[in-house]
Design a protein around this motif. Structure first.
Motif, PDB file in Angstrom:
ATOM      1  N   LYS A  65       8.515  17.134  -0.433  1.00 33.32           N
ATOM      2  CA  LYS A  65       9.052  16.770   1.094  1.00 33.32           C
ATOM      3  C   LYS A  65       9.746  15.662   1.253  1.00 33.32           C
ATOM      4  CE  LYS A  65       6.075  20.299   3.440  1.00 33.32           C
ATOM      5  NZ  LYS A  65       5.194  20.711   4.532  1.00 33.32           N
ATOM      6  N   LYS A  66       9.017  14.659   0.460  1.00 34.38           N
ATOM      7  CA  LYS A  66       9.643  13.382   0.485  1.00 34.38           C
ATOM      8  C   LYS A  66      10.027  12.876  -1.003  1.00 34.38           C
ATOM      9  CE  LYS A  66       7.302  11.837   4.709  1.00 34.38           C
ATOM     10  NZ  LYS A  66       6.771  13.332   5.061  1.00 34.38           N
ATOM     11  N   THR A  67      11.033  13.585  -1.368  1.00 31.70           N
ATOM     12  CA  THR A  67      11.599  13.082  -2.611  1.00 31.70           C
ATOM     13  C   THR A  67      11.903  11.573  -3.017  1.00 31.70           C
ATOM     14  OG1 THR A  67      13.905  13.842  -2.144  1.00 31.70           O
ATOM     15  CG2 THR A  67      12.329  15.647  -3.139  1.00 31.70           C
ATOM     16  N   PHE A  68      12.088  11.114  -2.024  1.00 34.82           N
ATOM     17  CA  PHE A  68      12.471   9.604  -2.219  1.00 34.82           C
ATOM     18  C   PHE A  68      11.034   8.792  -2.111  1.00 34.82           C
ATOM     19  CE2 PHE A  68      16.979  10.543  -1.598  1.00 34.82           C
ATOM     20  CZ  PHE A  68      17.602   9.752  -2.313  1.00 34.82           C
ATOM     21  N   GLY A  69      10.141   9.470  -1.766  1.00 33.38           N
ATOM     22  CA  GLY A  69       8.904   8.774  -1.586  1.00 33.38           C
ATOM     23  C   GLY A  69       8.705   8.152  -0.152  1.00 33.38           C
ATOM     24  N   ARG A 120       9.324   4.599   0.538  1.00 29.45           N
ATOM     25  CA  ARG A 120       9.878   3.380   0.412  1.00 29.45           C
ATOM     26  C   ARG A 120      10.485   3.069   1.901  1.00 29.45           C
ATOM     27  NH1 ARG A 120       7.847   0.174  -3.220  1.00 29.45           N
ATOM     28  NH2 ARG A 120       9.778  -1.027  -3.076  1.00 29.45           N
ATOM     29  N   ARG A 121      11.177   3.675   2.364  1.00 28.82           N
ATOM     30  CA  ARG A 121      11.822   3.452   3.824  1.00 28.82           C
ATOM     31  C   ARG A 121      10.944   3.389   4.929  1.00 28.82           C
ATOM     32  NH1 ARG A 121      17.672   5.962   4.603  1.00 28.82           N
ATOM     33  NH2 ARG A 121      17.969   4.612   2.854  1.00 28.82           N
ATOM     34  N   ALA A 122       9.568   3.269   4.912  1.00 24.05           N
ATOM     35  CA  ALA A 122       8.904   3.111   5.801  1.00 24.05           C
ATOM     36  C   ALA A 122       8.669   1.622   6.092  1.00 24.05           C
ATOM     37  CB  ALA A 122       7.336   3.492   5.391  1.00 24.05           C
ATOM     38  N   GLU A 123       8.988   1.033   5.018  1.00 23.68           N
ATOM     39  CA  GLU A 123       8.941  -0.722   4.865  1.00 23.68           C
ATOM     40  C   GLU A 123      10.345  -1.023   5.700  1.00 23.68           C
ATOM     41  OE1 GLU A 123       9.407  -4.300   1.709  1.00 23.68           O
ATOM     42  OE2 GLU A 123       9.182  -2.333   1.031  1.00 23.68           O
ATOM     43  N   VAL A 124      11.482  -0.242   5.648  1.00 25.32           N
ATOM     44  CA  VAL A 124      12.790  -0.784   6.301  1.00 25.32           C
ATOM     45  C   VAL A 124      12.508  -0.417   7.919  1.00 25.32           C
ATOM     46  CG1 VAL A 124      14.883  -0.267   6.306  1.00 25.32           C
ATOM     47  CG2 VAL A 124      13.703  -0.121   4.198  1.00 25.32           C
ATOM     48  N   ILE A 125      11.855   0.462   8.188  1.00 30.64           N
ATOM     49  CA  ILE A 125      11.760   1.069   9.726  1.00 30.64           C
ATOM     50  C   ILE A 125      10.652   0.017  10.159  1.00 30.64           C
ATOM     51  CG2 ILE A 125      10.594   2.456  11.154  1.00 30.64           C
ATOM     52  CD1 ILE A 125      11.392   4.918   9.232  1.00 30.64           C
ATOM     53  N   ALA A 126       9.841  -0.423   9.480  1.00 31.59           N
ATOM     54  CA  ALA A 126       8.671  -1.543  10.008  1.00 31.59           C
ATOM     55  C   ALA A 126       9.556  -2.806  10.035  1.00 31.59           C
ATOM     56  CB  ALA A 126       7.539  -1.475   8.956  1.00 31.59           C
ATOM     57  N   ALA A 127      10.421  -3.167   9.107  1.00 29.29           N
ATOM     58  CA  ALA A 127      11.153  -4.432   9.358  1.00 29.29           C
ATOM     59  C   ALA A 127      12.203  -4.284  10.430  1.00 29.29           C
ATOM     60  CB  ALA A 127      11.832  -4.452   8.075  1.00 29.29           C
ATOM     61  N   GLU A 128      12.697  -3.091  10.752  1.00 30.75           N
ATOM     62  CA  GLU A 128      13.608  -3.015  11.978  1.00 30.75           C
ATOM     63  C   GLU A 128      12.548  -3.221  13.387  1.00 30.75           C
ATOM     64  OE1 GLU A 128      17.255  -1.874  13.752  1.00 30.75           O
ATOM     65  OE2 GLU A 128      16.738  -2.124  11.728  1.00 30.75           O
ATOM     66  N   LEU A 129      11.532  -2.688  13.534  1.00 32.71           N
ATOM     67  CA  LEU A 129      10.787  -2.907  14.552  1.00 32.71           C
ATOM     68  C   LEU A 129      10.004  -4.469  14.723  1.00 32.71           C
ATOM     69  CD1 LEU A 129       8.238   0.307  14.335  1.00 32.71           C
ATOM     70  CD2 LEU A 129      10.277  -0.230  15.889  1.00 32.71           C
ATOM     71  N   ASN A 130       9.975  -4.972  13.403  1.00 32.24           N
ATOM     72  CA  ASN A 130       9.548  -6.476  13.409  1.00 32.24           C
ATOM     73  C   ASN A 130      10.893  -7.518  13.831  1.00 32.24           C
ATOM     74  OD1 ASN A 130       7.895  -8.576  12.751  1.00 32.24           O
ATOM     75  ND2 ASN A 130       8.758  -8.773  10.842  1.00 32.24           N
ATOM     76  N   SER A 131      11.975  -7.261  13.675  1.00 31.49           N
ATOM     77  CA  SER A 131      12.911  -7.908  13.892  1.00 31.49           C
ATOM     78  C   SER A 131      13.304  -7.992  15.346  1.00 31.49           C
ATOM     79  CB  SER A 131      14.404  -7.316  13.266  1.00 31.49           C
ATOM     80  OG  SER A 131      14.472  -5.992  13.654  1.00 31.49           O
ATOM     81  N   THR A 174       0.729  -1.262   0.019  1.00 33.97           N
ATOM     82  CA  THR A 174      -0.063  -0.011   0.021  1.00 33.97           C
ATOM     83  C   THR A 174       0.920   1.256  -0.113  1.00 33.97           C
ATOM     84  OG1 THR A 174      -1.772  -1.028   1.212  1.00 33.97           O
ATOM     85  CG2 THR A 174      -2.043   1.229   1.149  1.00 33.97           C
ATOM     86  N   VAL A 175       1.735   1.363   0.840  1.00 35.80           N
ATOM     87  CA  VAL A 175       2.550   2.606   0.910  1.00 35.80           C
ATOM     88  C   VAL A 175       3.401   2.445  -0.243  1.00 35.80           C
ATOM     89  CG1 VAL A 175       4.729   3.334   2.126  1.00 35.80           C
ATOM     90  CG2 VAL A 175       3.079   2.163   3.384  1.00 35.80           C
ATOM     91  N   ALA A 176       3.962   1.667  -0.887  1.00 39.40           N
ATOM     92  CA  ALA A 176       4.590   1.774  -2.364  1.00 39.40           C
ATOM     93  C   ALA A 176       3.813   2.500  -3.245  1.00 39.40           C
ATOM     94  CB  ALA A 176       5.075   0.439  -2.867  1.00 39.40           C
ATOM     95  N   GLU A 177       2.814   2.461  -3.132  1.00 41.80           N
ATOM     96  CA  GLU A 177       1.819   3.032  -4.302  1.00 41.80           C
ATOM     97  C   GLU A 177       1.726   4.525  -3.909  1.00 41.80           C
ATOM     98  OE1 GLU A 177      -2.176   1.340  -3.984  1.00 41.80           O
ATOM     99  OE2 GLU A 177      -1.378  -0.596  -5.067  1.00 41.80           O
ATOM    100  N   ARG A 178       2.084   5.134  -2.791  1.00 43.40           N
ATOM    101  CA  ARG A 178       2.115   6.711  -2.537  1.00 43.40           C
ATOM    102  C   ARG A 178       3.206   7.166  -3.496  1.00 43.40           C
ATOM    103  NH1 ARG A 178       1.484   8.017   3.707  1.00 43.40           N
ATOM    104  NH2 ARG A 178       1.047  10.017   2.556  1.00 43.40           N
ATOM    105  N   ARG A 179       3.040   8.212  -4.001  1.00 37.71           N
ATOM    106  CA  ARG A 179       3.941   9.214  -4.759  1.00 37.71           C
ATOM    107  C   ARG A 179       4.965   9.949  -4.094  1.00 37.71           C
ATOM    108  NH1 ARG A 179       0.452  11.208 -10.125  1.00 37.71           N
ATOM    109  NH2 ARG A 179      -0.291   9.026 -10.770  1.00 37.71           N
TER     110      ARG A 179
END
Length: 291
Positions: A66-70, A72-83, A57-62
């Motif tokens: 203010k967030k020129t990279f989109g 995508r890194r929200a997925e990495v932060i979530a993975a960190e918390l999950n670990s 869902t997040v990947a579909e957001r353009r």
């Protein structure tokens, strides 16, 4: 990820959730720490499945100004918390298993075998549902591998329940719990290591020095310096650098830049930005001179 893939993932999450509830309930009834460990393992994997859906869902957001990279890194932060969650569950299972080894108690092997067999069947069914999409989507591939791992731990619990039922070896149950905790911790540590690598702007799984050597082999290239190579997410990698070329017209320098970009992208880099430098020339960015 298409609508059909999301529905499959949602069905797998629902099935996994039902198995978790059943294993927790029957672990209390049977007195099995192995069943509890399998339930907690499934809990960690279900959070990974939810992450896969959220990432889609997040990947579909353009991207925005203010967030020129989109996002995508929200997925990495979530993975960190999950670990961190997964590793915490592993330590809890170790605590319960060691306590059960020190203070043995009776375990109903029949219940353990029955519930573990159902969990094994559910995990294999989930893996089968995810198998086709795993070839096309990295998130679904991760979910597919999680389900295969769950099937393996469920089989270990089933194996332990068999020995408990047939031979009355109650020590087998906490030993299986320790085995499952090791599997969980290993997976959590790997996820923590990978997500930290991305958050620390680590390079993707490429040999940057090898890329530099290949670039220097391109005819007309003198040097490449100030190299920066990093990952924004598990799928997006970036490469920037200053490309020094032999004195030549701007058109030839632009052609060299395109050739070097092709060489770098062939190594698995998604996004390449190069600043061309021609010794003795001051390059302007006026109309017709953009490199």
């Amino acid at each position: 990820m298409g609508l059909k893939s999301r529905r499959v993932l949602a069905a797998v999450i629902a099935l996994n959730g039902a198995i978790i509830v059943a294993e927790v309930a029957f672990s209390k009834i049977s007195g099995s720490v192995a069943l509890l460990s399998d339930a907690l393992h499934n809990t960690g994997d279900m959070s990974a499945l939810l992450l896969a859906m959220a990432a889609a869902t997040v990947a579909e957001r353009r991207a925005s100004w203010k967030k020129t990279f989109g996002y995508r890194r929200a997925e990495v932060i979530a993975a960190e918390l999950n670990s961190l969650l997964i590793m915490g569950l592993a330590f809890y299972i170790v605590y319960e298993s060691v306590d059960r080894l020190i203070h043995p108690s009776e375990v109903n092997g029949t219940i353990v075998m029955a519930v573990a067999a159902i969990a094994l069947a559910a995990n294999l069914l989930s893996a089968t549902l995810l198998r086709r999409g795993a070839k096309e989507n990295i998130n679904q591939r991760g979910a597919y591998l999680h389900m295969l791992a769950d099937a393996g731990t469920s089989f270990a619990v089933l194996f332990g329940g068999f020995f408990t039922r047939i031979f009355g070896l109650y020590e087998i149950d906490p030993l299986v719990g320790l085995f499952v905790s090791a599997v969980i911790f290993y997976g959590g540590y790997g996820l923590l290591k990978d997500s930290l690598h991305i958050l620390m702007e680590g390079a993707p799984e490429v040999d940057v020095e090898r890329i530099r050597r290949k670039v220097l082999q391109v005819k007309g290239v003198r040097d490449i310096h100030t190299i920066r190579c990093w990952k924004v997410s598990d799928e997006d990698s970036y490469f920037t650098g200053h490309l020094v070329v032999d004195p030549c017209p701007l058109e030839e320098a632009a052609a060299l830049r395109r050739e070097v970009e092709r060489v770098i992208k062939a190594e698995g880099i998604n996004n390449v930005t190069l600043q061309v430098e021609i010794p003795g020339e001051e390059l302007s960015c006026g109309e017709g001179n953009v490199l």
